[in-house]
Motif scaffolding. Structure first.
Motif, PDB file in Angstrom:
ATOM      1  N   LYS A   1       1.149 -17.729   6.757  1.00  0.00           N
ATOM      2  CA  LYS A   1       2.498 -17.371   7.210  1.00  0.00           C
ATOM      3  C   LYS A   1       3.387 -16.878   6.066  1.00  0.00           C
ATOM      4  CE  LYS A   1       1.543 -18.864  11.364  1.00  0.00           C
ATOM      5  NZ  LYS A   1       1.248 -17.891  12.455  1.00  0.00           N
ATOM      6  N   THR A   2       2.958 -17.093   4.836  1.00  0.00           N
ATOM      7  CA  THR A   2       3.784 -16.705   3.692  1.00  0.00           C
ATOM      8  C   THR A   2       3.401 -15.336   3.131  1.00  0.00           C
ATOM      9  OG1 THR A   2       2.324 -17.721   2.022  1.00  0.00           O
ATOM     10  CG2 THR A   2       3.977 -19.143   3.070  1.00  0.00           C
ATOM     11  N   ALA A   3       2.375 -14.696   3.670  1.00  0.00           N
ATOM     12  CA  ALA A   3       1.913 -13.405   3.156  1.00  0.00           C
ATOM     13  C   ALA A   3       2.864 -12.284   3.578  1.00  0.00           C
ATOM     14  CB  ALA A   3       0.505 -13.102   3.654  1.00  0.00           C
ATOM     15  N   ALA A   4       3.031 -11.310   2.701  1.00  0.00           N
ATOM     16  CA  ALA A   4       3.827 -10.113   2.993  1.00  0.00           C
ATOM     17  C   ALA A   4       2.968  -8.892   2.693  1.00  0.00           C
ATOM     18  CB  ALA A   4       5.094 -10.086   2.156  1.00  0.00           C
ATOM     19  N   ILE A   5       2.575  -8.184   3.737  1.00  0.00           N
ATOM     20  CA  ILE A   5       1.676  -7.033   3.615  1.00  0.00           C
ATOM     21  C   ILE A   5       2.370  -5.829   4.230  1.00  0.00           C
ATOM     22  CG2 ILE A   5      -0.572  -6.093   4.267  1.00  0.00           C
ATOM     23  CD1 ILE A   5      -1.582  -9.006   4.426  1.00  0.00           C
ATOM     24  N   VAL A   6       2.685  -4.828   3.416  1.00  0.00           N
ATOM     25  CA  VAL A   6       3.453  -3.686   3.893  1.00  0.00           C
ATOM     26  C   VAL A   6       2.882  -2.382   3.352  1.00  0.00           C
ATOM     27  CG1 VAL A   6       5.587  -5.034   4.039  1.00  0.00           C
ATOM     28  CG2 VAL A   6       5.081  -3.757   1.945  1.00  0.00           C
ATOM     29  N   SER A   7       3.244  -1.294   4.017  1.00  0.00           N
ATOM     30  CA  SER A   7       3.046   0.038   3.453  1.00  0.00           C
ATOM     31  C   SER A   7       4.423   0.539   3.014  1.00  0.00           C
ATOM     32  CB  SER A   7       2.402   0.991   4.462  1.00  0.00           C
ATOM     33  OG  SER A   7       3.023   0.924   5.723  1.00  0.00           O
ATOM     34  N   VAL A   8       4.452   1.352   1.957  1.00  0.00           N
ATOM     35  CA  VAL A   8       5.725   1.753   1.370  1.00  0.00           C
ATOM     36  C   VAL A   8       5.693   3.221   0.965  1.00  0.00           C
ATOM     37  CG1 VAL A   8       5.030   0.903  -0.907  1.00  0.00           C
ATOM     38  CG2 VAL A   8       7.462   1.198  -0.383  1.00  0.00           C
ATOM     39  N   HIS A   9       6.779   3.911   1.292  1.00  0.00           N
ATOM     40  CA  HIS A   9       6.968   5.300   0.880  1.00  0.00           C
ATOM     41  C   HIS A   9       7.610   5.301  -0.502  1.00  0.00           C
ATOM     42  CE1 HIS A   9       8.173   9.455   0.763  1.00  0.00           C
ATOM     43  NE2 HIS A   9       9.454   9.159   0.807  1.00  0.00           N
ATOM     44  N   PRO A  10       6.924   5.839  -1.529  1.00  0.00           N
ATOM     45  CA  PRO A  10       7.471   5.743  -2.889  1.00  0.00           C
ATOM     46  C   PRO A  10       8.556   6.754  -3.209  1.00  0.00           C
ATOM     47  CG  PRO A  10       5.350   6.855  -2.928  1.00  0.00           C
ATOM     48  CD  PRO A  10       5.573   6.410  -1.503  1.00  0.00           C
ATOM     49  N   GLY A  11       8.783   7.724  -2.324  1.00  0.00           N
ATOM     50  CA  GLY A  11       9.721   8.798  -2.629  1.00  0.00           C
ATOM     51  C   GLY A  11       9.023   9.928  -3.368  1.00  0.00           C
TER      52      GLY A  11
ATOM     53  N   ALA B   1       0.851  -1.184   0.000  1.00  0.00           N
ATOM     54  CA  ALA B   1       0.000   0.000   0.000  1.00  0.00           C
ATOM     55  C   ALA B   1       0.890   1.237   0.000  1.00  0.00           C
ATOM     56  CB  ALA B   1      -0.910   0.006   1.229  1.00  0.00           C
ATOM     57  N   LEU B   2       0.659   2.134  -0.954  1.00  0.00           N
ATOM     58  CA  LEU B   2       1.466   3.348  -1.010  1.00  0.00           C
ATOM     59  C   LEU B   2       1.099   4.261   0.143  1.00  0.00           C
ATOM     60  CD1 LEU B   2       1.784   4.291  -4.773  1.00  0.00           C
ATOM     61  CD2 LEU B   2       3.007   2.578  -3.425  1.00  0.00           C
ATOM     62  N   SER B   3       2.076   4.540   0.984  1.00  0.00           N
ATOM     63  CA  SER B   3       1.893   5.426   2.123  1.00  0.00           C
ATOM     64  C   SER B   3       2.787   6.648   1.914  1.00  0.00           C
ATOM     65  CB  SER B   3       2.211   4.694   3.424  1.00  0.00           C
ATOM     66  OG  SER B   3       1.921   5.489   4.547  1.00  0.00           O
ATOM     67  N   ALA B   4       3.365   7.161   2.988  1.00  0.00           N
ATOM     68  CA  ALA B   4       4.236   8.333   2.891  1.00  0.00           C
ATOM     69  C   ALA B   4       5.123   8.385   4.124  1.00  0.00           C
ATOM     70  CB  ALA B   4       3.419   9.614   2.785  1.00  0.00           C
ATOM     71  N   LYS B   5       6.346   8.824   3.923  1.00  0.00           N
ATOM     72  CA  LYS B   5       7.272   8.970   5.048  1.00  0.00           C
ATOM     73  C   LYS B   5       6.738   9.965   6.071  1.00  0.00           C
ATOM     74  CE  LYS B   5      12.225   9.603   5.901  1.00  0.00           C
ATOM     75  NZ  LYS B   5      13.525   9.979   5.290  1.00  0.00           N
TER      76      LYS B   5
ATOM     77  N   SER C   1       6.498  -8.456   6.715  1.00  0.00           N
ATOM     78  CA  SER C   1       5.072  -8.123   6.770  1.00  0.00           C
ATOM     79  C   SER C   1       4.751  -7.244   7.977  1.00  0.00           C
ATOM     80  CB  SER C   1       4.236  -9.402   6.831  1.00  0.00           C
ATOM     81  OG  SER C   1       2.880  -9.132   6.539  1.00  0.00           O
ATOM     82  N   GLY C   2       3.950  -6.216   7.736  1.00  0.00           N
ATOM     83  CA  GLY C   2       3.587  -5.282   8.790  1.00  0.00           C
ATOM     84  C   GLY C   2       4.494  -4.077   8.881  1.00  0.00           C
ATOM     85  N   SER C   3       5.498  -3.995   8.014  1.00  0.00           N
ATOM     86  CA  SER C   3       6.471  -2.912   8.080  1.00  0.00           C
ATOM     87  C   SER C   3       6.050  -1.714   7.240  1.00  0.00           C
ATOM     88  CB  SER C   3       7.833  -3.398   7.581  1.00  0.00           C
ATOM     89  OG  SER C   3       8.319  -4.467   8.355  1.00  0.00           O
ATOM     90  N   LEU C   4       6.650  -0.563   7.574  1.00  0.00           N
ATOM     91  CA  LEU C   4       6.629   0.615   6.718  1.00  0.00           C
ATOM     92  C   LEU C   4       8.000   0.684   6.065  1.00  0.00           C
ATOM     93  CD1 LEU C   4       5.637   3.354   5.602  1.00  0.00           C
ATOM     94  CD2 LEU C   4       6.333   4.388   7.786  1.00  0.00           C
ATOM     95  N   LEU C   5       8.038   0.557   4.733  1.00  0.00           N
ATOM     96  CA  LEU C   5       9.296   0.499   4.012  1.00  0.00           C
ATOM     97  C   LEU C   5       9.533   1.761   3.201  1.00  0.00           C
ATOM     98  CD1 LEU C   5       9.164  -3.164   2.632  1.00  0.00           C
ATOM     99  CD2 LEU C   5      10.242  -2.345   4.746  1.00  0.00           C
ATOM    100  N   ASN C   6      10.780   2.101   3.035  1.00  0.00           N
ATOM    101  CA  ASN C   6      11.170   3.187   2.149  1.00  0.00           C
ATOM    102  C   ASN C   6      11.185   2.673   0.713  1.00  0.00           C
ATOM    103  OD1 ASN C   6      11.928   5.836   1.647  1.00  0.00           O
ATOM    104  ND2 ASN C   6      14.100   5.433   1.895  1.00  0.00           N
ATOM    105  N   TRP C   7      11.327   3.588  -0.246  1.00  0.00           N
ATOM    106  CA  TRP C   7      11.341   3.220  -1.657  1.00  0.00           C
ATOM    107  C   TRP C   7      12.498   2.290  -2.015  1.00  0.00           C
ATOM    108  CZ3 TRP C   7      15.944   4.490  -3.814  1.00  0.00           C
ATOM    109  CH2 TRP C   7      16.657   5.549  -3.247  1.00  0.00           C
ATOM    110  N   ASP C   8      13.542   2.253  -1.186  1.00  0.00           N
ATOM    111  CA  ASP C   8      14.673   1.377  -1.448  1.00  0.00           C
ATOM    112  C   ASP C   8      14.588   0.079  -0.664  1.00  0.00           C
ATOM    113  OD1 ASP C   8      15.093   2.375   1.072  1.00  0.00           O
ATOM    114  OD2 ASP C   8      17.080   3.210   0.675  1.00  0.00           O
ATOM    115  N   GLY C   9      13.459  -0.152   0.007  1.00  0.00           N
ATOM    116  CA  GLY C   9      13.261  -1.379   0.762  1.00  0.00           C
ATOM    117  C   GLY C   9      13.715  -1.315   2.194  1.00  0.00           C
TER     118      GLY C   9
END
Length: 235
Positions: free
Chosen positions: A171-181, A129-133, A222-230
């Protein structure tokens, strides 16, 4: 090559760039958007005007027939013709705050609800999910932008909550929010002056970076907020 990708909010600047990126890679791409379908025969485009949950459920069900392995949720609004981000709480308008919650939290929440059963069953499913820093509470040192920050922080909690519930069943699902930059789209256009060299990315470059994050995503994240570089960002 990715077998199948679903992009929700595919008519947005970044959503459209992701669509073009995955089509160019040879992936099977499905898009859900409020906008009518463009003339792209190789693309499965599903229009959802969000007038009822039942209709949205029908659209999701049709999209899932393609068995996507990666799902992006790209819905979100920073500003519109009615309001710009607040510099002080004295500028806060409750109607604007409600509108930002509707776009940045309620719409993604609806789609996540409708995707829940699929997320619990599909092996190695990846949802970003696209989020924001600026939605990071720990990273906030400037203040301001009340409606956007609050709604994106709420989106991050939504993703965290969902990752826990889905993780109990898959257990194999990866659900994250990510800052696209910072990307050269209508969303960032009023705020592009005086940016450091190299910070503003083209939509195509952002899509390539996000696709790389998706490719490397693991269930342990899963459950993390990630930056555009991971890289991991603080909540």
């Amino acid at each position: 090559m990715t077998a199948s990708v679903l992009i929700i909010g595919g008519s947005s600047g970044i959503g459209g760039a992701l669509t073009r990126h995955y089509l160019a890679s040879g992936a099977q791409v499905s898009v859900i958007s409020r906008q009518p379908a463009p003339a792209q025969p190789q693309l499965t485009w599903l229009q959802d005007t969000l007038h009822s949950e039942q209709h949205s459920a029908t659209v999701i069900a049709e999209a899932l027939t393609q068995q996507p392995k990666i799902i992006f949720i790209c819905n979100g609004v920073l500003h519109d013709e009615h309001a710009m981000p607040e510099k002080t709480i004295r500028q806060l308008d409750i109607d604007v705050l409600s509108a930002r919650f509707a776009s940045n939290v309620q719409v993604p929440a609806l789609y996540l609800k409708l995707l829940f059963s699929y997320l619990c069953k599909k092996p190695a499913i990846k949802l970003l999910a696209l989020s924001a820093k600026v939605g990071s509470i720990g990273d906030n040192a400037l203040g301001g932008w009340y409606s956007y920050r609050i709604s994106k922080a709420a989106l991050n909690m939504l993703i965290k909550n969902l990752s826990i519930e889905v993780g109990r069943l898959n257990k194999t699902a990866a659900i994250v929010s990510v800052h696209p930059g910072t990307t050269d789209t209508a969303l960032s256009a009023p705020f592009q002056t005086n940016l450091p060299d190299g910070q503003l990315q083209s939509p195509a470059a952002t899509a390539e970076r996000l696709a790389k994050v998706a490719q490397g995503l693991t269930a342990e994240q899963s459950g993390s907020l990630l930056n555009w570089d991971g890289c991991l960002l603080p909540w």
